[in-house]
Design an enzyme around this catalytic site. Structure first.
Site, mmCIF file in Angstrom:
data_model
loop_
_atom_site.group_PDB
_atom_site.id
_atom_site.type_symbol
_atom_site.label_atom_id
_atom_site.label_comp_id
_atom_site.label_asym_id
_atom_site.label_seq_id
_atom_site.Cartn_x
_atom_site.Cartn_y
_atom_site.Cartn_z
ATOM 1 N N CYS A 57 6.451 6.139 45.788
ATOM 2 C CA CYS A 57 6.728 4.999 45.782
ATOM 3 C C CYS A 57 6.923 4.434 44.456
ATOM 4 C CB CYS A 57 5.587 4.002 46.531
ATOM 5 S SG CYS A 57 5.182 4.280 48.012
ATOM 6 N N ILE B 225 18.228 27.376 45.007
ATOM 7 C CA ILE B 225 19.438 27.312 44.409
ATOM 8 C C ILE B 225 19.871 28.436 43.758
ATOM 9 C CG2 ILE B 225 19.896 24.849 44.556
ATOM 10 C CD1 ILE B 225 19.281 24.548 41.700
ATOM 11 N N ILE C 184 5.740 7.887 53.969
ATOM 12 C CA ILE C 184 5.199 9.376 54.185
ATOM 13 C C ILE C 184 4.108 9.485 55.106
ATOM 14 C CG2 ILE C 184 4.270 11.471 53.087
ATOM 15 C CD1 ILE C 184 7.085 10.842 52.055
ATOM 16 N N SER D 214 5.789 22.601 45.575
ATOM 17 C CA SER D 214 6.335 23.292 44.496
ATOM 18 C C SER D 214 5.279 24.220 43.694
ATOM 19 C CB SER D 214 6.926 22.590 43.422
ATOM 20 O OG SER D 214 6.125 21.971 42.553
ATOM 21 N N ASP E 96 -3.443 6.063 53.483
ATOM 22 C CA ASP E 96 -4.480 6.421 52.550
ATOM 23 C C ASP E 96 -4.367 5.210 51.705
ATOM 24 O OD1 ASP E 96 -1.925 6.875 51.800
ATOM 25 O OD2 ASP E 96 -2.295 8.380 50.341
#
Length: 634
Positions: free
Chosen positions: A2, A291, A53, A365, A101
């Site tokens: 957000c 990529i 989410i 990630s 949350d």
């Protein structure tokens, strides 16, 4: 994810800023495209843009108020243990009206005030307003994954997730020239400073309170559990440490798979992202994304990503890009940056996020592993400085020869010569200055020559000296690699790496989660001895060993690969006009009055020579600054 923005007016009701708040929310729309909300009360106004989410229903919209109407929250982030915390609230008779949350965090604050920060596991930047006391409480997560900035003058105090939201209000835009000096060296501006004198960044692990009369206080609530006295760490059993690390990382990944929207993972083919994918695939059927560069085989890693995807049976999406694809996204990236930031690997991160967002809303990630486990070339170089006297002697003796070799990041031979020269330069410096030099693209003297805003040498000004000293607080001259890593965790990680991932993912409305940076993982890793992380030139030792029986063997027989882009090729072709005639044209530099025309021309000359060295990064830094300056100050 957000976007948040707020104002505490020191001169009248906050309602008078409604139009500015609306404009700020428009500028934050990519951080939160799903919902927009505002709240006004006397001198305070809050704004929020939502990327849904957890609990995507209207019940999760913000600003969110508690049942009494006294407290209001705006929040950016994810609390991974919110379900367990919700059970404790249930036990106290507090019934949440949503499954978010956000509401759990709000009630935790009501119960525990700032001590709630010790209970939550996640990444966040949030503000809670107490309508009774008319005070604000703001906090940023422990490691600095989510940004939080504030502005202060005689009329108001502003705060937001991004600079561009602050600039929607009437603000002072005086450039902080010490920050600009740091930017020229580092290609980013470290917290708590920003490019503007009146804008500051709340540092990781800190919270800020704003009282009804506008008094601001900032305090630290978290620091990494690392004892600077016994810097060698605890001499734990290596096999036991591997097991503990695997368990902690597995639990961290599992926590980050909670979402009510599609979720995937970045997969570069390197060790770090491959470990995350390996662990996540135990709990979910993953979409993975990578990529590759069709025109640049030196930078292409898709073969390794495909190996990992096949081994763990993921739905893999590989995007083969040309240099034109990268170039065509360049202006979108520059337009999104609201503070000069010139890490060129932001370009592929932006494009990876853009393609990933077409399939999922959340991605895992592998960021943070290099800073935790000594994965960078500079870590290997520092290890050799401390442990390889013969190499150091030969390098010093040979410097007059190889300093004349062509240096470039765009060929293997040129890059080797560049690294060798930097290593030789570092050998001549003490530990603090060597660390600093290996973090920068240009030395202090050269950066000072480019700037023309001070009569005395910039590197000697009291403001710069004190700021640099503060940034090197955690570095110990006689310490181990652990001290280097500890400094990286405070300097490079939040200000460069995490800033890059946050801004480029949020530009595409994508939430990125980083399991390596769970604070329990971080605290544990900093109890381990330095030789568990790097030994005999073997980087990320314990991390690689802990997962050696899980990952494809081919991943262990390759060098460190950065997320590079072919800047030099662009500079010689598509961006040549921008360099020679527009943003770095001689007349513009002269009229602007910030930089030395002769020095800029000298860097341009080196750029187009057969030994560009670090001039590619320097020119990119200047271009990014000039584009930003034109957009926000002209």
């Amino acid at each position: 994810m957000c976007g948040i923005v707020g104002i505490h007016s020191l001169a009248g009701a906050a309602k008078k800023y409604e139009a500015h708040l609306e404009k700020a929310l428009q500028r934050l729309s990519k951080r939160g495209p799903d919902h927009r909300g505002m709240f006004f009360h006397n001198r305070v106004a809050l704004g929020h843009t939502r990327l849904s989410i957890i609990d995507t229903s209207e019940a999760g919209s913000q600003p969110m108020m508690d049942s009494s109407g006294r407290y209001v929250i705006i929040y950016n982030g994810e609390i991974y243990n919110f379900r367990e915390l919700k059970k404790t609230l249930d036990g106290k008779g507090i019934n949440c009206q949503s499954h978010t949350d956000t509401e759990v965090l709000l009630y935790l604050y009501i119960l525990h005030k700032e001590k709630c920060l010790d209970l939550i596991n996640g990444f966040f930047a949030f503000a809670i307003y107490d309508t009774y006391e008319q005070s604000l409480f703001l906090a940023r997560d422990r490691i600095g994954i989510k940004p939080l900035l504030f502005y202060q003058d005689d009329d108001k105090i502003l705060f937001s997730s991004e600079m561009k939201a602050l600039l929607s209000f009437p603000v002072n835009k005086d450039i902080d020239h010490t920050s600009l000096y740091l930017y020229l060296q580092l290609n980013y501006i470290p917290a708590p400073s920003s490019i503007f004198s009146h804008v500051k960044k709340i540092e990781p692990g800190h919270y800020m309170t704003i009282s009804a009369d506008g008094t601001v206080q900032i305090r630290q609530y978290y620091r990494i559990s690392y004892d600077p006295v016994s810097r060698n760490g605890n001499a734990k059993n290596y096999e036991e440490a591997k097991t503990n690390l695997r368990n902690l990382l597995s639990e961290s990944v599992k926590k980050r798979l909670v979402a009510d929207v599609p979720l995937g993972a970045f997969l570069s083919g390197g060790i770090d992202s491959s470990i995350i994918v390996a662990l996540a695939s135990q709990f979910a059927q993953l979409n993975t994304f990578s990529i590759g560069f069709k025109d640049e085989p030196l930078f292409d890693e898709t073969h390794f990503a495909n190996l990992v995807a096949k081994k763990f049976n993921t739905h893999h999406h590989a995007f083969a890009l040309s240099t034109d694809d990268l170039y065509n996204n360049l202006l979108d990236i520059l337009d999104y940056l609201d503070e000069p930031f010139a890490d060129s690997s932001a370009i592929p991160v932006y494009i990876l996020s853009k393609y990933t967002r077409t399939k999922v809303t959340v991605a895992l990630s592998g960021d943070g592993a290099d800073e935790l486990f000594a994965g960078y070339n500079k870590h290997l170089a520092e290890f050799r400085v401390k442990h390889n006297r013969l190499l150091n002697l030969i390098t010093k003796m040979s410097k007059p020869v190889f300093s004349h070799l062509p240096q470039s990041r765009n060929t293997r031979a040129g890059n080797f010569a560049r690294q060798l020269n930097r290593y030789a330069e570092g050998l001549e410096l003490d530990a603090d200055d060597r660390y600093w030099r290996w973090c920068t693209y240009i030395n202090e003297r050269e950066a000072a020559r480019i700037l023309k805003v001070h009569d005395e040498p910039l590197e000697n000004t009291s403001e710069y000296v004190s700021r640099k000293k503060a940034l090197l607080t955690y570095h110990k001259k006689e310490g181990t690699i652990n001290d280097v890593l500890y400094t990286d965790m405070h300097l490079i990680l939040p200000n460069d790496m995490l800033m890059k991932v946050d801004s480029m993912s949020m530009a595409n409305s994508l939430e990125v989660r980083v399991p390596f940076l769970d604070h329990q993982v971080v605290d544990y890793v900093f109890t381990l001895p330095a030789d568990f992380k790097i030994s005999k030139g073997f980087r990320k030792r314990i991390l690689k060993d802990a997962f050696k029986d899980v990952l494809p063997a081919e991943l262990y027989h390759r060098g460190k690969q950065g997320f590079e882009v072919p800047l030099l090729k662009w500079f010689k072709n598509g961006l040549r006009k921008m360099i020679d005639e527009e943003l770095l044209g001689k007349e513009r530099i002269q009229n602007q009055g910030l930089f030395s025309t002769a020095c800029v021309e000298g860097v341009k000359k080196k750029l187009f020579s057969n030994s560009p060295g670090e001039s590619v990064a320097q020119i990119w830094g200047l271009l990014v600054f000039q584009y930003w300056h034109r957009k926000y100050l002209e």
